[in-house]
Design a protein around this motif. Sequence first.
Motif, PDB file in Angstrom:
ATOM      1  N   SER A   1       0.952  -1.468  -0.060  1.00  0.00           N
ATOM      2  CA  SER A   1       0.087  -0.070   0.423  1.00  0.00           C
ATOM      3  C   SER A   1       0.692   1.022   0.279  1.00  0.00           C
ATOM      4  CB  SER A   1      -0.787  -0.157   1.379  1.00  0.00           C
ATOM      5  OG  SER A   1      -0.180   0.192   2.495  1.00  0.00           O
ATOM      6  N   LYS A   2       0.100   1.971   0.441  1.00  0.00           N
ATOM      7  CA  LYS A   2       1.081   3.870  -0.404  1.00  0.00           C
ATOM      8  C   LYS A   2       1.846   3.734   0.957  1.00  0.00           C
ATOM      9  CE  LYS A   2       0.281   8.588  -0.050  1.00  0.00           C
ATOM     10  NZ  LYS A   2      -0.115   9.743  -0.530  1.00  0.00           N
ATOM     11  N   GLU A   3       1.255   3.974   2.244  1.00  0.00           N
ATOM     12  CA  GLU A   3       1.156   3.371   3.743  1.00  0.00           C
ATOM     13  C   GLU A   3       3.391   2.868   3.877  1.00  0.00           C
ATOM     14  OE1 GLU A   3      -1.153   2.828   2.994  1.00  0.00           O
ATOM     15  OE2 GLU A   3      -2.149   5.383   3.571  1.00  0.00           O
ATOM     16  N   GLU A   4       2.668   1.680   3.499  1.00  0.00           N
ATOM     17  CA  GLU A   4       4.098   0.663   3.139  1.00  0.00           C
ATOM     18  C   GLU A   4       5.283   1.121   1.949  1.00  0.00           C
ATOM     19  OE1 GLU A   4       1.566  -3.937   4.096  1.00  0.00           O
ATOM     20  OE2 GLU A   4       1.342  -2.776   2.664  1.00  0.00           O
ATOM     21  N   ILE A   5       4.623   1.489   1.267  1.00  0.00           N
ATOM     22  CA  ILE A   5       5.947   1.971   0.597  1.00  0.00           C
ATOM     23  C   ILE A   5       6.849   2.893   1.160  1.00  0.00           C
ATOM     24  CG2 ILE A   5       6.589   3.359  -2.234  1.00  0.00           C
ATOM     25  CD1 ILE A   5       3.918   1.317  -2.936  1.00  0.00           C
ATOM     26  N   THR A   6       5.964   4.384   2.209  1.00  0.00           N
ATOM     27  CA  THR A   6       6.306   4.810   2.355  1.00  0.00           C
ATOM     28  C   THR A   6       6.960   4.203   3.510  1.00  0.00           C
ATOM     29  OG1 THR A   6       4.611   6.367   1.914  1.00  0.00           O
ATOM     30  CG2 THR A   6       5.827   7.538   3.286  1.00  0.00           C
ATOM     31  N   ASP A   7       6.796   3.781   4.237  1.00  0.00           N
ATOM     32  CA  ASP A   7       8.210   3.029   5.159  1.00  0.00           C
ATOM     33  C   ASP A   7       9.355   2.735   4.922  1.00  0.00           C
ATOM     34  OD1 ASP A   7       8.301   2.168   7.870  1.00  0.00           O
ATOM     35  OD2 ASP A   7       8.329   0.532   6.731  1.00  0.00           O
ATOM     36  N   ILE A   8       8.895   2.237   3.074  1.00  0.00           N
ATOM     37  CA  ILE A   8      10.231   1.650   2.617  1.00  0.00           C
ATOM     38  C   ILE A   8      11.062   2.583   1.850  1.00  0.00           C
ATOM     39  CG2 ILE A   8      10.681   0.279   0.592  1.00  0.00           C
ATOM     40  CD1 ILE A   8       8.338  -1.591   0.896  1.00  0.00           C
ATOM     41  N   ILE A   9      10.599   3.883   1.964  1.00  0.00           N
ATOM     42  CA  ILE A   9      11.606   4.859   1.418  1.00  0.00           C
ATOM     43  C   ILE A   9      12.207   5.286   2.471  1.00  0.00           C
ATOM     44  CG2 ILE A   9      11.176   6.844   0.246  1.00  0.00           C
ATOM     45  CD1 ILE A   9       8.799   5.803  -1.070  1.00  0.00           C
ATOM     46  N   TYR A  10      11.760   5.633   3.488  1.00  0.00           N
ATOM     47  CA  TYR A  10      12.183   5.915   4.452  1.00  0.00           C
ATOM     48  C   TYR A  10      12.982   5.106   6.300  1.00  0.00           C
ATOM     49  CZ  TYR A  10       9.698  10.691   4.400  1.00  0.00           C
ATOM     50  OH  TYR A  10       9.378  11.933   4.103  1.00  0.00           O
ATOM     51  N   ASN A  11      12.961   3.819   5.356  1.00  0.00           N
ATOM     52  CA  ASN A  11      13.363   3.038   6.276  1.00  0.00           C
ATOM     53  C   ASN A  11      14.121   1.458   5.898  1.00  0.00           C
ATOM     54  OD1 ASN A  11      12.587   4.531   8.885  1.00  0.00           O
ATOM     55  ND2 ASN A  11      10.535   3.495   8.480  1.00  0.00           N
ATOM     56  N   GLY A  12      13.524   1.617   4.796  1.00  0.00           N
ATOM     57  CA  GLY A  12      14.342   0.288   3.857  1.00  0.00           C
ATOM     58  C   GLY A  12      13.436  -1.267   3.958  1.00  0.00           C
ATOM     59  N   PHE A  13      13.998  -1.668   3.315  1.00  0.00           N
ATOM     60  CA  PHE A  13      13.247  -2.890   3.156  1.00  0.00           C
ATOM     61  C   PHE A  13      14.416  -4.083   3.285  1.00  0.00           C
ATOM     62  CE2 PHE A  13      11.575  -6.754   0.849  1.00  0.00           C
ATOM     63  CZ  PHE A  13      10.211  -6.486   1.049  1.00  0.00           C
ATOM     64  N   GLY A  14      13.509  -5.082   3.711  1.00  0.00           N
ATOM     65  CA  GLY A  14      14.322  -6.128   4.833  1.00  0.00           C
ATOM     66  C   GLY A  14      16.529  -5.906   5.038  1.00  0.00           C
ATOM     67  N   SER A  15      16.735  -6.790   4.453  1.00  0.00           N
ATOM     68  CA  SER A  15      19.015  -6.439   4.887  1.00  0.00           C
ATOM     69  C   SER A  15      19.326  -5.681   3.164  1.00  0.00           C
ATOM     70  CB  SER A  15      19.519  -7.741   5.116  1.00  0.00           C
ATOM     71  OG  SER A  15      19.155  -8.606   4.069  1.00  0.00           O
ATOM     72  N   GLY A  16      18.214  -5.926   2.189  1.00  0.00           N
ATOM     73  CA  GLY A  16      19.209  -5.953   0.856  1.00  0.00           C
ATOM     74  C   GLY A  16      18.834  -3.864   0.436  1.00  0.00           C
ATOM     75  N   MET A  17      17.917  -3.156   1.364  1.00  0.00           N
ATOM     76  CA  MET A  17      17.548  -1.948   1.085  1.00  0.00           C
ATOM     77  C   MET A  17      17.596  -1.382   2.550  1.00  0.00           C
ATOM     78  SD  MET A  17      14.376  -0.271  -0.451  1.00  0.00           S
ATOM     79  CE  MET A  17      14.236   1.247  -0.654  1.00  0.00           C
ATOM     80  N   THR A  18      18.446   0.062   2.068  1.00  0.00           N
ATOM     81  CA  THR A  18      18.339   0.929   3.441  1.00  0.00           C
ATOM     82  C   THR A  18      16.951   2.132   3.212  1.00  0.00           C
ATOM     83  OG1 THR A  18      20.054   2.301   2.406  1.00  0.00           O
ATOM     84  CG2 THR A  18      21.131   0.786   4.007  1.00  0.00           C
ATOM     85  N   GLY A  19      17.092   2.772   3.954  1.00  0.00           N
ATOM     86  CA  GLY A  19      16.143   3.876   3.412  1.00  0.00           C
ATOM     87  C   GLY A  19      16.610   5.142   2.415  1.00  0.00           C
ATOM     88  N   GLN A  20      15.938   5.648   1.695  1.00  0.00           N
ATOM     89  CA  GLN A  20      16.413   6.413   0.302  1.00  0.00           C
ATOM     90  C   GLN A  20      15.999   8.246   1.196  1.00  0.00           C
ATOM     91  OE1 GLN A  20      19.004   5.679  -1.946  1.00  0.00           O
ATOM     92  NE2 GLN A  20      19.189   3.462  -0.459  1.00  0.00           N
ATOM     93  N   ALA A  21      15.098   8.155   2.043  1.00  0.00           N
ATOM     94  CA  ALA A  21      14.431   9.600   1.892  1.00  0.00           C
ATOM     95  C   ALA A  21      15.316   9.930   2.171  1.00  0.00           C
ATOM     96  CB  ALA A  21      13.650   8.890   3.116  1.00  0.00           C
ATOM     97  N   GLN A  22      16.039  10.101   3.309  1.00  0.00           N
ATOM     98  CA  GLN A  22      17.350  11.357   3.653  1.00  0.00           C
ATOM     99  C   GLN A  22      18.535  11.994   1.822  1.00  0.00           C
ATOM    100  OE1 GLN A  22      17.464  13.195   5.835  1.00  0.00           O
ATOM    101  NE2 GLN A  22      18.986  14.860   4.718  1.00  0.00           N
ATOM    102  N   ALA A  23      18.845  11.183   1.396  1.00  0.00           N
ATOM    103  CA  ALA A  23      19.469  11.331   0.133  1.00  0.00           C
ATOM    104  C   ALA A  23      18.812  11.466  -0.932  1.00  0.00           C
ATOM    105  CB  ALA A  23      19.802   9.798  -0.252  1.00  0.00           C
ATOM    106  N   ASN A  24      17.134  11.867  -1.088  1.00  0.00           N
ATOM    107  CA  ASN A  24      16.644  12.784  -1.484  1.00  0.00           C
ATOM    108  C   ASN A  24      16.302  13.720  -1.433  1.00  0.00           C
ATOM    109  OD1 ASN A  24      15.247  10.108  -4.266  1.00  0.00           O
ATOM    110  ND2 ASN A  24      14.939   8.843  -2.372  1.00  0.00           N
ATOM    111  N   LEU A  25      15.486  14.133  -0.036  1.00  0.00           N
ATOM    112  CA  LEU A  25      15.518  15.118   0.640  1.00  0.00           C
ATOM    113  C   LEU A  25      17.278  16.073   0.282  1.00  0.00           C
ATOM    114  CD1 LEU A  25      13.928  14.515   4.313  1.00  0.00           C
ATOM    115  CD2 LEU A  25      12.926  15.305   1.848  1.00  0.00           C
TER     116      LEU A  25
END
Length: 301
Positions: A242-266
């Motif tokens: 969902s949109k909320e889950e995708i927002t959480d992935i952008i900010y906090n990452g997903f599993g061990s393969g991805m870190t949060g990307q929000a700060q880099a985009n900001l």
Amino acid sequence: MAHDHNSKEKVVYVGDSRVKKYKKNNVPLDYSAYPGNSEAFIPNFLLKEWMVGSVFLVGFMILTMSHPSPLGYPADPTKTDFVPIPDWYFLFMYQLLKYPYTSDAYVVLGTLVLPGILFGALMLAPFLDTGKERRWYKRPIASSLMFLSLFATIFLTMVSWQGYQHELEELNIIPEHLERAEKIAAGLEEPGGKEAEPIAIVNKESEGYEIYQKASCVSCHAVDLNGVSSMPSLLGIGDKHSKEEITDIIYNGFGSGMTGQAQANLDAGLTEADLDTLAGWLAEQKAPAGEEAPEEATESH
């Protein structure tokens, strides 16, 4: 015979010489009655061989129908990461040709001379080994050659297969038939080898797509959302998150393969409102009705 009733009189029966006596014997002769004291080749031995061959052929046909041969993709001469390997019953010859004394300057020895000697000896075995002894331990020469050939075939086959597996691990290659099976399981390809229809990008004219092209997501998931190299596709991700889950992935990452990307985009100039719009647009990416999103979309990086 006499016509009176004297019980002491000898009775003699006279047969009719016109009736011939036929002696029928349907029991076949024992094999010891034949020349060489062995089983008759025709029809006894040949019939048994045909029956065994027929049973083997039926079993082989059932195995072929129940387990179709694994098919790779069409031959591509530009594909450099393909490791060729013959069918399993030729693996021993494949391994034999890897050794120095059967390849390079000695390739004729490995491809013609040595196989010719082996198969020629097999054809000539009935003429060379004419002894009547059937017990293998009383035929040391023939039995030794048989066990040696059997051991060499099994050993070379195992070494060849282990070398192939080791080479795949070193080059990090997935065999084509396994890759195709994974794509079929993920819905990216149909069982007949036909590529599945790709999921189209939803609402490509939206502001969210413009933001996506500016965000760091595009470096891993490509402009068309299909993913780059081993990175997963984002097509159909709205069916998984969902949109909320995708927002959480952008900010906090997903599993061990991805870190949060929000700060880099900001830091790159996007705003939190842009990230919210991006999450909403990604949530719109859904497969058409009747289709399933690929499993890769569940592992958004």
